[in-house]
Design a protein around this motif. Structure first.
Motif, PDB file in Angstrom:
ATOM      1  N   LYS A   1      37.399  39.966  41.593  1.00 50.52           N
ATOM      2  CA  LYS A   1      37.484  39.626  40.163  1.00 50.52           C
ATOM      3  C   LYS A   1      36.949  40.761  39.301  1.00 50.52           C
ATOM      4  N   GLU A   2      35.878  41.384  39.749  1.00 51.63           N
ATOM      5  CA  GLU A   2      35.294  42.520  39.024  1.00 51.63           C
ATOM      6  C   GLU A   2      36.278  43.690  38.962  1.00 51.63           C
ATOM      7  N   ILE A   3      36.932  43.972  40.079  1.00 47.88           N
ATOM      8  CA  ILE A   3      37.902  45.069  40.127  1.00 47.88           C
ATOM      9  C   ILE A   3      39.102  44.751  39.243  1.00 47.88           C
ATOM     10  N   LEU A   4      39.555  43.493  39.269  1.00 43.25           N
ATOM     11  CA  LEU A   4      40.660  43.092  38.403  1.00 43.25           C
ATOM     12  C   LEU A   4      40.310  43.330  36.937  1.00 43.25           C
ATOM     13  N   LYS A   5      39.092  42.981  36.568  1.00 46.81           N
ATOM     14  CA  LYS A   5      38.640  43.167  35.189  1.00 46.81           C
ATOM     15  C   LYS A   5      38.592  44.651  34.835  1.00 46.81           C
ATOM     16  N   GLU A   6      38.049  45.479  35.748  1.00 54.48           N
ATOM     17  CA  GLU A   6      37.967  46.926  35.517  1.00 54.48           C
ATOM     18  C   GLU A   6      39.346  47.541  35.323  1.00 54.48           C
ATOM     19  N   LYS A   7      40.312  47.082  36.117  1.00 52.67           N
ATOM     20  CA  LYS A   7      41.653  47.643  36.086  1.00 52.67           C
ATOM     21  C   LYS A   7      42.573  46.931  35.099  1.00 52.67           C
ATOM     22  N   LYS A   8      42.037  45.905  34.428  1.00 51.91           N
ATOM     23  CA  LYS A   8      42.793  45.111  33.458  1.00 51.91           C
ATOM     24  C   LYS A   8      44.067  44.532  34.074  1.00 51.91           C
ATOM     25  N   ILE A   9      43.887  43.937  35.258  1.00 50.13           N
ATOM     26  CA  ILE A   9      44.975  43.297  35.988  1.00 50.13           C
ATOM     27  C   ILE A   9      44.671  41.807  36.068  1.00 50.13           C
ATOM     28  N   LYS A  10      45.700  40.990  35.866  1.00 50.64           N
ATOM     29  CA  LYS A  10      45.521  39.542  35.931  1.00 50.64           C
ATOM     30  C   LYS A  10      45.693  39.049  37.366  1.00 50.64           C
ATOM     31  N   GLN A  11      45.007  37.957  37.673  1.00 53.88           N
ATOM     32  CA  GLN A  11      45.134  37.353  38.993  1.00 53.88           C
ATOM     33  C   GLN A  11      46.584  37.003  39.289  1.00 53.88           C
ATOM     34  N   SER A  12      47.304  36.569  38.271  1.00 54.89           N
ATOM     35  CA  SER A  12      48.705  36.180  38.472  1.00 54.89           C
ATOM     36  C   SER A  12      49.558  37.366  38.927  1.00 54.89           C
ATOM     37  N   GLU A  13      49.225  38.570  38.474  1.00 51.63           N
ATOM     38  CA  GLU A  13      49.970  39.758  38.883  1.00 51.63           C
ATOM     39  C   GLU A  13      49.775  40.035  40.376  1.00 51.63           C
ATOM     40  N   ILE A  14      48.538  39.903  40.843  1.00 48.95           N
ATOM     41  CA  ILE A  14      48.256  40.122  42.259  1.00 48.95           C
ATOM     42  C   ILE A  14      48.906  39.014  43.084  1.00 48.95           C
ATOM     43  N   ALA A  15      48.797  37.782  42.612  1.00 47.69           N
ATOM     44  CA  ALA A  15      49.404  36.652  43.316  1.00 47.69           C
ATOM     45  C   ALA A  15      50.913  36.863  43.457  1.00 47.69           C
ATOM     46  N   ASP A  16      51.570  37.280  42.369  1.00 49.43           N
ATOM     47  CA  ASP A  16      53.012  37.534  42.415  1.00 49.43           C
ATOM     48  C   ASP A  16      53.341  38.625  43.427  1.00 49.43           C
ATOM     49  N   ALA A  17      52.544  39.693  43.436  1.00 48.05           N
ATOM     50  CA  ALA A  17      52.778  40.805  44.362  1.00 48.05           C
ATOM     51  C   ALA A  17      52.600  40.362  45.818  1.00 48.05           C
ATOM     52  N   MET A  18      51.744  39.360  46.031  1.00 47.93           N
ATOM     53  CA  MET A  18      51.505  38.849  47.386  1.00 47.93           C
ATOM     54  C   MET A  18      52.472  37.727  47.746  1.00 47.93           C
ATOM     55  N   GLY A  19      53.232  37.250  46.768  1.00 44.98           N
ATOM     56  CA  GLY A  19      54.177  36.163  47.026  1.00 44.98           C
ATOM     57  C   GLY A  19      53.531  34.802  47.133  1.00 44.98           C
ATOM     58  N   ILE A  20      52.406  34.618  46.415  1.00 39.70           N
ATOM     59  CA  ILE A  20      51.716  33.317  46.414  1.00 39.70           C
ATOM     60  C   ILE A  20      51.467  32.899  44.975  1.00 39.70           C
ATOM     61  N   THR A  21      51.027  31.661  44.793  1.00 47.15           N
ATOM     62  CA  THR A  21      50.724  31.189  43.446  1.00 47.15           C
ATOM     63  C   THR A  21      49.362  31.711  43.001  1.00 47.15           C
ATOM     64  N   GLN A  22      49.131  31.642  41.702  1.00 47.92           N
ATOM     65  CA  GLN A  22      47.829  32.055  41.182  1.00 47.92           C
ATOM     66  C   GLN A  22      46.735  31.125  41.704  1.00 47.92           C
ATOM     67  N   VAL A  23      47.045  29.855  41.820  1.00 43.45           N
ATOM     68  CA  VAL A  23      46.075  28.892  42.357  1.00 43.45           C
ATOM     69  C   VAL A  23      45.751  29.244  43.807  1.00 43.45           C
ATOM     70  N   GLY A  24      46.786  29.573  44.578  1.00 46.09           N
ATOM     71  CA  GLY A  24      46.579  29.964  45.968  1.00 46.09           C
ATOM     72  C   GLY A  24      45.742  31.224  46.089  1.00 46.09           C
ATOM     73  N   PHE A  25      46.010  32.184  45.192  1.00 43.39           N
ATOM     74  CA  PHE A  25      45.233  33.427  45.190  1.00 43.39           C
ATOM     75  C   PHE A  25      43.777  33.145  44.847  1.00 43.39           C
ATOM     76  N   ASN A  26      43.562  32.326  43.841  1.00 46.08           N
ATOM     77  CA  ASN A  26      42.201  31.999  43.417  1.00 46.08           C
ATOM     78  C   ASN A  26      41.438  31.288  44.534  1.00 46.08           C
ATOM     79  N   LYS A  27      42.103  30.351  45.220  1.00 48.85           N
ATOM     80  CA  LYS A  27      41.455  29.660  46.343  1.00 48.85           C
ATOM     81  C   LYS A  27      41.126  30.653  47.457  1.00 48.85           C
ATOM     82  N   MET A  28      42.046  31.594  47.695  1.00 51.37           N
ATOM     83  CA  MET A  28      41.835  32.571  48.759  1.00 51.37           C
ATOM     84  C   MET A  28      40.604  33.429  48.486  1.00 51.37           C
ATOM     85  N   ILE A  29      40.510  33.984  47.284  1.00 52.33           N
ATOM     86  CA  ILE A  29      39.399  34.903  47.019  1.00 52.33           C
ATOM     87  C   ILE A  29      38.074  34.178  46.844  1.00 52.33           C
ATOM     88  N   ASN A  30      38.116  32.895  46.519  1.00 55.82           N
ATOM     89  CA  ASN A  30      36.883  32.123  46.418  1.00 55.82           C
ATOM     90  C   ASN A  30      36.510  31.464  47.745  1.00 55.82           C
TER      91      ASN A  30
END
Length: 87
Positions: free
Chosen positions: A5-34
């Motif tokens: 989350k800190e790196i996302l903030k530094e790079k000004k990237i949204k969780q949804s962008e990473i989730a899309d790149a991984m082919g998962i939902t934002q909720v799935g990404f959030n559950k994964m990193i937490n």
């Protein structure tokens, strides 16, 4: 604790962008990193964020030092080190 989350903030990237790149939902990404992401997922995230996988755990760039030199008659002479990012 992961620094994703800190790196996302530094790079000004949204969780949804990473989730899309991984082919998962934002909720799935959030559950994964937490939760407890697999090594495979951490490697994917690090590649998408363009950081060393170790950066997801600790800020390695701040731990790196750079040698300081002075010019002498015989060439350069090391006189010490300084942590990168401390200036």
């Amino acid at each position: 604790m992961l620094r994703i989350k800190e790196i996302l903030k530094e790079k000004k990237i949204k969780q949804s962008e990473i989730a899309d790149a991984m082919g998962i939902t934002q909720v799935g990404f959030n559950k994964m990193i937490n939760g407890n992401p697999t090594a495979e997922n951490l490697i994917k995230i690090s590649k998408i964020l363009d950081v060393d996988v170790r950066e997801l755990f600790i800020p390695t760039k701040e731990d790196e030092s750079e040698t300081i030199y002075v010019q002498t008659e015989n060439g350069l002479k090391p006189i010490g080190e300084i942590k990168k990012g401390s200036i």
